[in-house]
Design an enzyme around this catalytic site. Sequence first.
Site, mmCIF file in Angstrom:
data_model
loop_
_atom_site.group_PDB
_atom_site.id
_atom_site.type_symbol
_atom_site.label_atom_id
_atom_site.label_comp_id
_atom_site.label_asym_id
_atom_site.label_seq_id
_atom_site.Cartn_x
_atom_site.Cartn_y
_atom_site.Cartn_z
ATOM 1 N N ASP A 57 -0.301 -0.833 10.438
ATOM 2 C CA ASP A 57 0.524 -0.779 9.232
ATOM 3 C C ASP A 57 0.099 0.443 8.400
ATOM 4 O OD1 ASP A 57 2.342 -1.776 7.328
ATOM 5 O OD2 ASP A 57 0.781 -2.951 6.307
ATOM 6 N N GLY A 74 6.329 -5.672 1.202
ATOM 7 C CA GLY A 74 6.213 -6.361 -0.085
ATOM 8 C C GLY A 74 6.788 -7.763 -0.014
ATOM 9 N N GLU A 129 8.980 4.970 7.160
ATOM 10 C CA GLU A 129 9.516 4.490 5.882
ATOM 11 C C GLU A 129 10.300 5.605 5.215
ATOM 12 O OE1 GLU A 129 6.906 2.109 3.448
ATOM 13 O OE2 GLU A 129 7.643 3.039 1.605
ATOM 14 N N GLY A 165 2.104 -6.013 -3.430
ATOM 15 C CA GLY A 165 1.215 -6.657 -4.406
ATOM 16 C C GLY A 165 1.936 -7.680 -5.260
ATOM 17 N N THR A 178 -0.400 -10.020 0.338
ATOM 18 C CA THR A 178 -0.940 -10.550 -0.924
ATOM 19 C C THR A 178 -0.933 -12.083 -0.981
ATOM 20 O OG1 THR A 178 -0.248 -8.537 -2.031
ATOM 21 C CG2 THR A 178 -0.657 -10.430 -3.444
ATOM 22 N N ASN A 198 6.816 -7.865 6.044
ATOM 23 C CA ASN A 198 5.372 -7.665 5.888
ATOM 24 C C ASN A 198 4.835 -8.518 4.751
ATOM 25 O OD1 ASN A 198 5.844 -5.634 7.733
ATOM 26 N ND2 ASN A 198 4.603 -4.130 6.658
HETATM 27 P P1 13P Z 1 2.531 -7.690 0.015
HETATM 28 O O1 13P Z 1 1.054 -7.486 -0.149
HETATM 29 O O2 13P Z 1 3.280 -7.503 -1.237
HETATM 30 O O3 13P Z 1 2.854 -8.962 0.717
HETATM 31 O O4 13P Z 1 3.061 -6.504 0.970
HETATM 32 C C1 13P Z 1 2.582 -6.428 2.276
HETATM 33 C C2 13P Z 1 3.067 -5.196 2.937
HETATM 34 O O5 13P Z 1 4.187 -4.769 2.758
HETATM 35 C C3 13P Z 1 2.136 -4.532 3.848
HETATM 36 O O6 13P Z 1 2.684 -3.397 4.437
#
Ligand code: 13P
Length: 279
Positions: free
Chosen positions: A82, A209, A135, A181, A233, A230
């Site tokens: 990632d 996210g 991306e 996050g 958090t 993905n």
């Molecule tokens: P979050 O930490 O917001 O779940 O996002 C994870 C992410 O997109 C890792 O690439």
Amino acid sequence: MALYTMKELLQDAQQKKYGIGFFDTFNTDMVQAVIRAAEDCNSPVIIGTAEALLKYCPFEVIMPAMLEAARQAKVPVAVHLDHGYSYDVVMQALRWGCGSVMYDGTREKDHADNVRISAQLARICHAMGVGLECELGSVGGLSDETGKEDQTAYTDPEDARRFIEQTGADFLAVSIGTQHGVYKAEPKLDLNRLAEIHAAVDVPLVLHGGSGLSDDDFRNTIAGGIRKINVFTDVILAAKEIIHADANEAYADAMLRAQDAMKEATAVKLRLFGSAGRG
Ligand code: 13P
């Protein structure tokens, strides 16, 4: 169950219109939590690490752990890099045996550099049978090594079409209102933009996210063409709650309970994404 590639998993998701969860890991508790969740849900899953997480656990330790856990799993598991920002880290991930890698060129000085490096890496990845995620636009919330936070820039559908044509990337991470996050305000996703991107490109689309979104957000974005989601958090927060709850608990016991909490947090997502029962 053999080790799968992200491409194989996303091809099935693309055909049957469901989402596959991707979970970042930086220790074996996290690897075990994600794979246990996938087995409990009989779901395919993607695990990986990210360039920014290598300071917590280097490739030398996390890669063999993920690859072996994937080979031993009772469900299909793919191993992915990632957010690789540097050429070197992407190359190292290929050498360690990742079936797919993400090159994130959104921090390059200009768009042309993102296109040029993405196209170079696509050529290398394809020669090795590896899929490349890139991306376009920028999903904000991550900080670079100087502490500067990425700002959100929405993905333009026509730019996305051109980017895929110019680079040959296999999967595209899109920016439609999510953030990495914890959200400071309730996220409002631009589903019209997602529909336009989905109509413009035919590679599987990725949503970064994935923590803090509502059940409807997942339903709507998967219906709108998102195939990989993905999450990081929400899994970390589940572990943190356990670890901070009782200062007197033995370390080993706290770790086990944290692993269980991370497993539950992962399983909730797999059920929402529609991949449960498809392992
Ligand atoms: P979050 O930490 O917001 O779940 O996002 C994870 C992410 O997109 C890792 O690439």
